[in-house]
Structure formats: C-alpha cells, structure tokens
Scaffold this active site. Structure first.
Site, PDB file in Angstrom:
ATOM      1  CG  HIS A 189      -1.866  -1.216   1.467  1.00  0.00           C
ATOM      2  ND1 HIS A 189      -2.971  -1.418   0.544  1.00  0.00           N
ATOM      3  CD2 HIS A 189      -1.732  -2.191   2.507  1.00  0.00           C
ATOM      4  CE1 HIS A 189      -3.568  -2.611   1.096  1.00  0.00           C
ATOM      5  NE2 HIS A 189      -2.757  -3.032   2.044  1.00  0.00           N
TER       6      HIS A 189
HETATM    7  O1  RIB Z   1      -5.275  -0.095   4.618  1.00  0.00           O
HETATM    8  C1  RIB Z   1      -3.816  -0.134   4.441  1.00  0.00           C
HETATM    9  C2  RIB Z   1      -3.388   1.194   5.167  1.00  0.00           C
HETATM   10  O2  RIB Z   1      -3.569   0.583   6.569  1.00  0.00           O
HETATM   11  C3  RIB Z   1      -1.746   0.893   5.187  1.00  0.00           C
HETATM   12  O3  RIB Z   1      -1.473   2.552   5.193  1.00  0.00           O
HETATM   13  C4  RIB Z   1      -1.256   0.211   6.346  1.00  0.00           C
HETATM   14  O4  RIB Z   1       0.040   0.593   6.741  1.00  0.00           O
HETATM   15  C5  RIB Z   1      -2.231   0.714   7.411  1.00  0.00           C
HETATM   16  O5  RIB Z   1      -1.868   1.978   7.972  1.00  0.00           O
END
Ligand code: RIB
Ligand code: CA
Length: 313
Positions: free
Chosen positions: A243
């Site tokens: 992500h």
């Molecule tokens: O949903 C994914 C996000 O939530 C990413 O930033 C992960 O690190 C958590 O913070």
C-alpha cells in the site's frame, strides 16, 4: 520532475517502513523534511520507535522523527496487530533505536515547518490515519496555503473495505480527520485499495528484495514475508498489497499511475459505513471534483523503481 519537500506522516507498519526506505533512497527526487508518526497499525509508542528503527536501518539517523497523536480525533483507537504483528514490523528483527525522538510534538513540527515555508511548497504524505494532519490544519489554518498537495494512502472506491465492508483502515480509524484534510481545499491525491491491491508483492518480487543481499533487502524480505500472508489468505492474491510505497513512487514517477479527478466525500455519521470513501466515479451528481484518485498502476514499473532504489541503501 522538481524535487519535492515532504513531511511523511506514518504508522509503521511494514508497508510504511518500505515507504520510508523508498523516500530516503530517493534524495534527488525527495527531501524528507521530517517523519511524523501517529497511532494506527500499532500504538504510538511503537509507530514512533519503528520509524526511528527504519531510519537507522537506512543509515539516516539524521532524519527528524516526531511522535504525534496517540488516538483519533473523536473515536477509540483501532489497531491492526493481526496483520502487522505485535511490534508492527514483525519480520524485520531490528534493534531498538539509538537515535533520539524529537521533543516537539508532530503537530507542532507540521505547523512550524509549513508556516516557515513558501506558499504551495510542502507535500504532506499521510500513510496512516490523518489525525496529525487534521490537528495541524485545525490548530493553524494559515498552513493551508503553504501545502502544495496532500498525497495519501487510504480509502476504497470500487474495491470493498479491508477493515469493514465499507471502509479501508486509515480512513476508518479516523474518518473525521480524513474529512478535515479532504475539505481543507489543499489539492488532494489518494491511493486507495483500488490501486494498492494491484501492487502485489509476488514471490518473484519478494525474492528480488532478498537478492539485494543487504540489511535493507533482508529487512524488507523478512517484513514482507510476514506482511504478505494475511491478505494472500483473505483475497487469494499472489502476493500481499504494498500500500504505502505507492504514495512515494507517485511523487517520484507519477506516470506509473493512472486515475481520475472526481468528487469525493467521507462517511462520518453512519456506524454501518463509517469511513467509507464515496467517490462519484461516473460524475452522476455533477459536483465539483475535489480529489485525484488513482485506480491503476504499471506494477512491473513500480517494483522495478522500488527495488532499484532500495539497492542504493
Ligand atoms: O489499509 C492499508 C493501510 O492501513 C496502510 O497504510 C497500512 O500501513 C495501514 O496503515
Ligand atoms: Ca500505514
């Protein structure tokens, strides 16, 4: 591409850790003014110390790391140890940090840095709940003209949520903060699950990190080995979604990504859909677009950039 001066606001988290490393490995593209931390994946005492661990792993104990909000603006903190492990960066096996945590609060750092800057010169990159950024904007609205762009990881548009059926984690944890930041009027770019679920750490890509045969490559290999397993089981993916580094890669080479400028709003009332990012993708309401939302990327180009930059550390 002009060099970006950024404040990276994060909740490490394995994917945050890789985003920090990518930013620190990209000195010609990115000047990291400071790293601010927030409670999210794990509590604040861990997110701040993990950020310092990762800076030291990168050989950058000169980077200023600040602790910020230990809970959301109005809601009870929800954490995600079931994905990230009890340390938040399970799989890394890094020593406790020796570099000092900055004394100033993260919100003070954001405010003072922006107030001292030229107009539209600071890029703020929230890759966790947006509590710190919202607090800074509410405390000192004069910072808003100083911010060039918000580039965040969060939300889910055509994808379902990963924390509730309606909401992605970062927005779900602090939906009020996300709404404050979205409605500030600062140009807002969002990397939702729609794009990050196409940035999968497949076995071959994971091996490329390990083949760097360096402390950074080994740490990334270990962290992502751990981080991958949950989403591969849940979604049947061929790898875990990476992500947060999507935000940093976008700053370095935005051509890797594609998306659309649309009207976005965030649910802050209904418990059933709390934190849902409601994007008018087909402009049915014909409201003024207020967010650029990425929904696709060239994943091979993304991982080539990431791996080549991590090799520099
Ligand atoms: O949903 C994914 C996000 O939530 C990413 O930033 C992960 O690190 C958590 O913070
Ligand atoms: Ca994160």
């Amino acid at each position: 591409m002009t060099k970006k001066s950024i404040i990276l606001d994060c909740d490490p988290g394995q994917d945050d850790a890789v985003a920090i490393l990518l930013a620190l490995a990209s000195k010609d593209d990115i000047d990291v003014l400071g790293i601010t931390t927030v409670a999210g994946n794990v509590p604040l005492n861990l997110t701040e110390s993990n950020a310092r661990r990762i800076c030291e792993l990168a050989g950058r104990s000169d980077i200023k790391v600040f602790a910020g909000a230990s809970q959301p603006l109005m809601r009870k903190l929800v954490t995600a140890e079931w994905i990230h492990g009890k340390t938040g960066i399970d799989g890394a096996d890094l020593p406790d940090p020796s570099m000092a945590l900055q004394e100033a609060h993260a919100v003070s750092f954001i405010v003072e840095t922006c107030l001292a800057a030229e107009d539209s010169s600071i890029t703020i990159c929230p890759i966790g709940p947006m509590t710190n950024v919202a607090l800074a904007m509410m405390q000192s609205p004069q910072i808003i003209p100083k911010i060039r762009e918000i580039v965040c990881m969060g939300g889910a548009v055509k994808e379902l949520g990963n924390t509730t059926p309606a909401a992605e984690f970062n927005i779900y944890v602090d939906p009020q903060a996300a709404k404050v930041v979205l409605e500030s009027g600062v140009p807002f770019t969002m990397m939702p699950l729609d794009v990050t679920h196409k940035a999968l750490v497949t076995p071959a890509r994971l091996q490329n990190f390990k083949d760097l045969n360096s402390p950074v490559g080994n740490a990334c290999g270990g962290m992502l080995d751990f981080f991958n397993r949950f989403d591969m089981t849940r979604y049947g993916f061929d790898g875990g979604p990476l992500h947060d580094p999507c935000v940093i890669a976008y700053l370095i080479d935005p051509e890797i990504f594609s998306g659309r400028k649309v009207h976005l709003d965030i649910e802050v009332t209904s418990e059933l859909t709390m934190g849902q990012t409601v994007a008018d993708w087909w402009d049915v309401e014909e409201k003024t677009p207020n967010a650029y939302i990425c929904d696709d990327l060239d994943s091979d180009r993304f991982f080539k950039l990431l791996t080549s930059r991590l090799a520099l550390l």
